[in-house]
Design a protein around this motif. Structure first.
Motif, PDB file in Angstrom:
ATOM      1  N   ALA A  44      -5.837   7.418  -2.016  1.00 33.59           N
ATOM      2  CA  ALA A  44      -4.582   7.765  -1.882  1.00 33.59           C
ATOM      3  C   ALA A  44      -4.268   7.954  -3.524  1.00 33.59           C
ATOM      4  N   LYS A  98       1.147   4.475  -5.748  1.00 33.82           N
ATOM      5  CA  LYS A  98       1.236   4.465  -4.386  1.00 33.82           C
ATOM      6  C   LYS A  98       1.807   5.587  -3.502  1.00 33.82           C
ATOM      7  N   PRO A  99       1.603   5.862  -2.406  1.00 30.59           N
ATOM      8  CA  PRO A  99       2.163   7.014  -1.741  1.00 30.59           C
ATOM      9  C   PRO A  99       3.684   6.604  -1.549  1.00 30.59           C
ATOM     10  N   THR A 138       3.355   5.131   7.819  1.00 28.22           N
ATOM     11  CA  THR A 138       3.184   4.214   6.804  1.00 28.22           C
ATOM     12  C   THR A 138       1.853   3.158   7.191  1.00 28.22           C
ATOM     13  N   ARG A 176       0.841  -1.325  -0.035  1.00 22.33           N
ATOM     14  CA  ARG A 176      -0.132  -0.096   0.093  1.00 22.33           C
ATOM     15  C   ARG A 176       0.882   1.380  -0.176  1.00 22.33           C
ATOM     16  N   VAL A 177       2.045   1.184   0.500  1.00 18.71           N
ATOM     17  CA  VAL A 177       3.033   2.344   0.598  1.00 18.71           C
ATOM     18  C   VAL A 177       4.523   2.005   0.226  1.00 18.71           C
ATOM     19  N   LYS A 199      -2.931  11.429  -5.550  1.00 18.91           N
ATOM     20  CA  LYS A 199      -1.480  11.598  -5.937  1.00 18.91           C
ATOM     21  C   LYS A 199      -1.717  11.677  -7.397  1.00 18.91           C
ATOM     22  N   ILE A 229      -0.997   5.306   6.438  1.00 20.80           N
ATOM     23  CA  ILE A 229      -1.702   4.981   5.047  1.00 20.80           C
ATOM     24  C   ILE A 229      -2.144   3.690   4.525  1.00 20.80           C
ATOM     25  N   ASN A 267      -5.811   3.288   5.232  1.00 18.29           N
ATOM     26  CA  ASN A 267      -6.969   4.006   4.625  1.00 18.29           C
ATOM     27  C   ASN A 267      -7.051   3.506   3.075  1.00 18.29           C
TER      28      ASN A 267
END
Length: 260
Positions: free
Chosen positions: A207, A98-99, A196, A48-49, A211, A199, A202
């Motif tokens: 996200a 992704k972040p 992280t 996810r991150v 972005k 994030i 969520n």
């Protein structure tokens, strides 16, 4: 030689930049490999991150491995190929859906500063030291990169760090807005893990959409690529001053620039 290592821990994927003997300086092969590793994590549905960090406690990335410049940047064709790899690496965290988080300890200079600027968020320890030393090597910095610094830290701060090539600390990086938070050395892992973790809990589609929206905004800010500006950048990169800057760096002496 250095390497780019991928680690996974639940929803967090980490790209470790590893060349500790040279303060994680990036070789040409490392620049070429980094976008591949970021893309691997971006394509992993369990991630996810994405976190980018340096190997060890002395550096995030100290910059490009200048010892390779004689081989990799000797003529216009070689310079273009090297700069293309550099641009791909700098934009890899930005282009990921992704972040992306830069986790910074110790030295973050030159190419390391550019790589961190390509991440969405930067979190550093209070021992972090930053520098943009292009003017100490007569390097022409690409237009998109300068535009991104201006978007992140403002016009005056961008002029400041490029014109002076000075070292600045974590608190000043926070004041400029280059980093979003500063943690103690002992608290950096927990600070990044907390960030992280939030994030990862969520909605990933939110996200991703934010972005994409921010990237579109940043691209508009830097969409003008003027040929006269590029000519000035190329002139710096192919100048006698550039060759003098590289020699001076290797000989550990101040450069003697002539403007030619």
């Amino acid at each position: 030689m250095g390497q780019i290592i991928v680690q996974r821990d639940g929803a967090v994927g980490t790209v470790v930049i590893s060349n500790p003997a040279k303060f994680n300086a990036m070789t040409a092969e490392m620049w070429r490999t980094l976008p591949i590793r970021v893309a691997e994590l971006d394509a992993d549905p369990d991630v996810r991150v994405i976190v980018l960090t340096g190997d060890g406690d002395r550096a995030f990335v100290s910059g490009a491995d200048i010892s390779q410049f004689g081989d990799e940047r000797t003529d216009p064709e070689a310079l273009a190929a090297y700069n293309a790899a550099l641009d791909d690496a700098f934009s890899a965290p930005l282009k990921a859906s992704k972040p992306t988080i830069a986790k910074i300890r110790g030295i973050c200079m030159g190419g390391g500063l550019g790589l961190a600027a390509g991440c969405d968020i930067r979190i550093c320890a209070d021992d972090a030291r930053f520098r943009m030393p292009a003017a100490r090597l007569s390097l022409g910095y690409n237009q998109a990169g300068v535009h991104r610094f201006a978007a992140l830290i403002g016009v005056q701060n961008t002029y400041d760090i490029f014109f002076t090539a000075r070292i600045f600390d974590a608190e000043e990086a926070l004041r400029m807005g280059f980093v979003s938070r500063v943690a103690s050395v002992d608290g950096l892992d927990a600070a990044v893990a907390g960030f992280t973790g939030a994030i990862a809990e969520n909605a990933p589609l939110t996200a991703k959409s934010v972005k994409l929206t921010m990237n579109a905004y940043l691209e508009r800010l830097g969409e003008v690529q003027r040929p006269d500006v590029q000519a000035a950048i190329d002139a710096a990169n192919l100048s006698e001053d550039y060759r003098e800057g590289v020699r001076a760096f290797g000989e550990k002496r101040p450069p003697r620039f002539t403007g030619r």
